[in-house]
Design a protein around this motif. Structure first.
Motif, PDB file in Angstrom:
ATOM      1  N   GLU A   1      -7.413  42.751  -3.937  1.00  0.00           N
ATOM      2  CA  GLU A   1      -7.395  42.216  -5.022  1.00  0.00           C
ATOM      3  C   GLU A   1      -6.822  42.848  -6.570  1.00  0.00           C
ATOM      4  N   VAL A   2      -6.363  42.327  -7.243  1.00  0.00           N
ATOM      5  CA  VAL A   2      -5.683  43.026  -8.532  1.00  0.00           C
ATOM      6  C   VAL A   2      -5.827  42.089  -9.479  1.00  0.00           C
ATOM      7  N   GLY A   3      -6.456  42.400 -10.563  1.00  0.00           N
ATOM      8  CA  GLY A   3      -6.812  41.544 -11.978  1.00  0.00           C
ATOM      9  C   GLY A   3      -6.382  42.469 -13.367  1.00  0.00           C
ATOM     10  N   ASP A   4      -6.545  41.977 -14.303  1.00  0.00           N
ATOM     11  CA  ASP A   4      -6.378  42.687 -15.547  1.00  0.00           C
ATOM     12  C   ASP A   4      -7.228  43.860 -15.818  1.00  0.00           C
ATOM     13  N   THR A   5      -8.343  43.674 -15.322  1.00  0.00           N
ATOM     14  CA  THR A   5      -9.348  44.705 -15.593  1.00  0.00           C
ATOM     15  C   THR A   5      -9.898  45.512 -14.466  1.00  0.00           C
ATOM     16  N   ARG A   6      -9.682  45.225 -13.276  1.00  0.00           N
ATOM     17  CA  ARG A   6      -9.890  46.036 -12.053  1.00  0.00           C
ATOM     18  C   ARG A   6      -8.679  45.761 -10.811  1.00  0.00           C
ATOM     19  N   ILE A   7      -9.113  46.716  -9.860  1.00  0.00           N
ATOM     20  CA  ILE A   7      -8.262  46.415  -8.686  1.00  0.00           C
ATOM     21  C   ILE A   7      -9.383  46.687  -7.500  1.00  0.00           C
ATOM     22  N   VAL A   8      -9.224  46.104  -6.420  1.00  0.00           N
ATOM     23  CA  VAL A   8     -10.428  45.970  -5.345  1.00  0.00           C
ATOM     24  C   VAL A   8      -9.402  46.480  -4.158  1.00  0.00           C
ATOM     25  N   LEU A   9      -9.716  47.577  -3.546  1.00  0.00           N
ATOM     26  CA  LEU A   9      -9.190  48.329  -2.617  1.00  0.00           C
ATOM     27  C   LEU A   9      -9.866  48.465  -1.313  1.00  0.00           C
ATOM     28  N   GLU A  10      -9.101  48.597  -0.191  1.00  0.00           N
ATOM     29  CA  GLU A  10      -9.509  48.599   1.027  1.00  0.00           C
ATOM     30  C   GLU A  10     -10.574  50.323   1.094  1.00  0.00           C
ATOM     31  N   ARG A  11     -11.613  50.228   1.693  1.00  0.00           N
ATOM     32  CA  ARG A  11     -12.409  51.469   1.613  1.00  0.00           C
ATOM     33  C   ARG A  11     -12.131  52.410   2.839  1.00  0.00           C
ATOM     34  N   ILE A  12     -11.973  53.368   2.525  1.00  0.00           N
ATOM     35  CA  ILE A  12     -11.627  54.608   3.395  1.00  0.00           C
ATOM     36  C   ILE A  12     -12.627  55.241   3.950  1.00  0.00           C
ATOM     37  N   ALA A  13     -12.776  55.268   5.236  1.00  0.00           N
ATOM     38  CA  ALA A  13     -13.775  56.012   6.169  1.00  0.00           C
ATOM     39  C   ALA A  13     -13.265  57.505   6.162  1.00  0.00           C
ATOM     40  N   PRO A  14     -14.069  58.662   5.470  1.00  0.00           N
ATOM     41  CA  PRO A  14     -13.880  59.948   5.473  1.00  0.00           C
ATOM     42  C   PRO A  14     -13.419  60.410   6.985  1.00  0.00           C
ATOM     43  N   ALA A  15     -12.619  61.163   6.810  1.00  0.00           N
ATOM     44  CA  ALA A  15     -12.259  62.114   8.473  1.00  0.00           C
ATOM     45  C   ALA A  15     -11.857  63.303   8.010  1.00  0.00           C
ATOM     46  N   PRO A  16     -11.884  64.342   8.913  1.00  0.00           N
ATOM     47  CA  PRO A  16     -11.805  65.711   8.599  1.00  0.00           C
ATOM     48  C   PRO A  16     -10.241  65.955   8.412  1.00  0.00           C
ATOM     49  N   ALA A  17      -9.989  66.792   7.255  1.00  0.00           N
ATOM     50  CA  ALA A  17      -8.549  67.291   7.142  1.00  0.00           C
ATOM     51  C   ALA A  17      -8.440  68.351   7.950  1.00  0.00           C
TER      52      ALA A  17
END
Length: 261
Positions: free
Chosen positions: A43-59
């Motif tokens: 979702e994107v609006g004037d004062t915020r953006i809602v992003l997919e959460r990233i599950a951390p993994a090793p680099a």
């Protein structure tokens, strides 16, 4: 959408289209065939953006090498012109919280000098973070750029545009996704030169940097002397930071510019 699978970024006094710029860049980068993964936008609006959460993994070393190769494919997807944004985008954009000129150019050197170096050098001078003598040195570099001395036959690349290490996360996208690797966030995406993304990674560091760069260089078939120009491509982020983060970045910028004037 909010919840455990979403991440919300908010800015109460965001300028119009601030988060739409981010969303447009993510979508454009994400359309590169075989390119580096990008975070999804719910979702994107004037004062915020809602992003997919990233599950951390090793680099891991393998993930870093895969990132280098996939970034080369993202760049190879191309752009309409140097300085152009995603198709359909109107107006300028942002890099961090500073405005970023979006205007098409046929030649990289002219684009880089007039929209990426000179405006930020002058802004840094206005706030007292870059001396008049330093601005003159940057202008000398810009004269060489406008004259085409640093142009090559590389077509406009589809670059992230703000690719410091904090905008490269390693993890999994989507609940239960088995794939893990580099994921791009928070772009200032536009048509540029691929070395600009590499230069910012080198400037601020990222996991297994040498592996990322070597894998990219091989996949993109870079010229043997490509590393000699990294400093030139670091001038833009250095000057951006000189405006907002103080005179130490201005001092670093002029030391780098002195090598190319």
């Amino acid at each position: 959408m909010t919840g455990p699978d979403a991440f919300v970024k908010q800015r109460a006094e965001a300028p119009p289209q601030f988060f739409a710029w981010e969303a447009a860049g993510l979508a454009w980068l994400g359309r590169a065939d075989g390119g580096t993964a990008v975070v999804g936008v719910h979702e994107v609006g004037d004062t915020r953006i809602v992003l997919e959460r990233i599950a951390p993994a090793p680099a891991t070393r393998a993930a870093a090498q895969a990132f280098g190769r996939s970034l080369a494919r993202t760049h190879a997807a191309g752009a309409d012109a140097f300085g152009a944004a995603a198709p359909g985008w109107n107006g300028d954009g942002w890099i961090g919280r500073q405005e970023l000129t979006i205007r098409p150019f046929d030649r990289w050197g002219e684009f880089y000098a007039t929209t990426r170096l000179q405006p930020y050098a002058r802004a840094a001078h206005r706030v007292g973070h870059l001396s008049a003598a330093a601005v003159h040195i940057v202008d000398r570099v810009c004269a060489r750029l406008v004259a085409g001395e640093f142009d090559d036959d590389t077509p406009p690349a589809r670059i992230h545009g703000d690719l410091w290490g904090g905008n490269v996360l390693y993890g999994r996208l989507g609940t239960g996704s088995p794939a893990a690797g580099a994921v791009l966030i928070d772009p200032a995406a536009h048509g540029g030169h691929g070395l600009t993304d590499l230069a910012m990674l080198a400037l601020f560091g990222t996991e297994h940097l040498s592996l990322v760069l070597a894998a990219y260089a091989e996949a993109a078939q870079l010229r043997p002397d490509w590393a000699d120009l990294i400093g030139l491509h670091q001038l833009h982020p250095l000057l951006v930071h000189a405006v907002s983060h103080g005179p130490s970045y201005g001092q670093q910028a002029v030391a780098v510019a002195d090598r190319y004037r």
